[in-house]
Design a protein around this motif. Structure first.
Motif, mmCIF file in Angstrom:
data_model
loop_
_atom_site.group_PDB
_atom_site.id
_atom_site.type_symbol
_atom_site.label_atom_id
_atom_site.label_comp_id
_atom_site.label_asym_id
_atom_site.label_seq_id
_atom_site.Cartn_x
_atom_site.Cartn_y
_atom_site.Cartn_z
ATOM 1 N N THR A 33 0.853 -1.181 0.000
ATOM 2 C CA THR A 33 0.000 0.000 0.000
ATOM 3 C C THR A 33 0.887 1.229 0.000
ATOM 4 O OG1 THR A 33 -0.034 0.175 2.408
ATOM 5 C CG2 THR A 33 -1.678 -1.268 1.387
ATOM 6 N N HIS A 34 0.274 2.385 -0.245
ATOM 7 C CA HIS A 34 1.040 3.629 -0.254
ATOM 8 C C HIS A 34 1.732 3.842 1.080
ATOM 9 C CE1 HIS A 34 -1.238 5.600 -3.856
ATOM 10 N NE2 HIS A 34 -0.671 4.445 -4.147
ATOM 11 N N GLY A 35 1.036 3.572 2.174
ATOM 12 C CA GLY A 35 1.632 3.737 3.483
ATOM 13 C C GLY A 35 2.805 2.805 3.705
ATOM 14 N N ASP A 36 2.664 1.566 3.299
ATOM 15 C CA ASP A 36 3.756 0.594 3.447
ATOM 16 C C ASP A 36 4.952 0.995 2.596
ATOM 17 O OD1 ASP A 36 2.319 -0.955 5.198
ATOM 18 O OD2 ASP A 36 1.547 -2.320 3.651
ATOM 19 N N ALA A 37 4.677 1.460 1.376
ATOM 20 C CA ALA A 37 5.762 1.871 0.487
ATOM 21 C C ALA A 37 6.506 3.060 1.069
ATOM 22 C CB ALA A 37 5.205 2.221 -0.895
ATOM 23 N N ALA A 38 5.783 4.004 1.651
ATOM 24 C CA ALA A 38 6.416 5.173 2.264
ATOM 25 C C ALA A 38 7.282 4.761 3.443
ATOM 26 C CB ALA A 38 5.343 6.173 2.713
#
Length: 255
Positions: free
Chosen positions: A12-17
């Protein structure tokens, strides 16, 4: 985090960040520790006699490369790619590293860098020398005049004499393991990160970014300028961190 797709992160975007932040800060910590350890050892502890002289060129090369790394980390911080979603931390690290590099001011240099992206390779680009678009020496001198001002000079003189007068360092050691790497890193950053990518030469640039990539191997790209030779990709995707530029390069090349 749209650009993270080129890194093949199935998250997810959060995990990638979070992953980008962990990698970015981990790499930054390693580079900073390498820079600090090699400089302190060379300046304060290495005795320049006997076989120790054999270590001198290696230590200078490592110190030069890690100096370049300080600037590249700060550059990622300018673009918000060092620690996504942690702007204050990222800005603080970038500010500190620019000061450590040569007493540079964060706000001034960041504004100039964004102007470089907006007007790359034109008279409005503060990194460019429109009068000498293919002359390394003249362009480099222009580059120095624009960025290395009185405050930087005071900073370098203070560090130099601080080592000698306060820490009791040998002036020769200070010259070899602080002065020489600092100057050499400016050549390295300029040549691989500005001159070669933006030099006007035979042929035209691909687009308005007036930038080209240097098609080195992964190892050559890393040691020349922390993958900053993938310069066209950087201008196309400035939010991609330095360590992910090879993947960005391959993705665009294959796509």
């Amino acid at each position: 985090m749209k650009r993270m797709q080129s890194l093949n992160f199935h998250a997810t975007h959060g995990d990638a960040a979070r992953l980008q932040t962990a990698i970015g800060l981990g790499c930054a910590a390693g580079i900073i520790l390498l820079w600090l350890a090699t400089q302190l050892y060379g300046v304060l502890f290495l005795t320049l006699e006997g076989w120790n002289w054999l270590a001198t060129p290696v230590l200078i090369a490592v110190q030069t490369w890690s100096f370049v790394g300080l600037f590249i980390i700060a550059h990622d911080a300018m673009h918000g790619s060092l620690a996504p979603r942690h702007k204050q931390l990222s800005d603080a690290i970038g500010r500190g590293l620019l000061f450590l590099y040569a007493g540079f001011g964060w706000s001034k240099l960041r504004a100039a860098h964004f102007a470089h992206h907006k007007h790359a390779g034109t008279a409005g680009d503060p990194d460019f020398d429109a009068a000498h678009p293919d002359r390394f020496g003249r362009w480099y001198l222009t580059f120095l005049k624009r960025y290395f001002g009185p405050l930087s000079l005071v900073y370098v003189v203070t560090i130099t004499w601080g080592y000698i007068l306060i820490a009791g360092a040998n002036p020769v050691n200070v010259t070899l393991f602080y002065g020489v790497p600092a100057i050499a890193s400016s050549f390295q950053l300029f040549y691989f990160g500005t001159f070669r990518p933006h030099r006007h030469e035979a042929g035209v640039f691909a687009d308005r970014h007036n930038a080209r990539s240097l098609h080195y191997s992964w190892v050559g790209s890393l040691f020349s300028c922390f993958h900053f030779g993938y310069h066209h990709e950087h201008h196309l995707a400035p939010g991609v961190p330095w360590w992910a530029l090879p993947a960005e390069y391959r993705a665009r090349k294959d796509g």
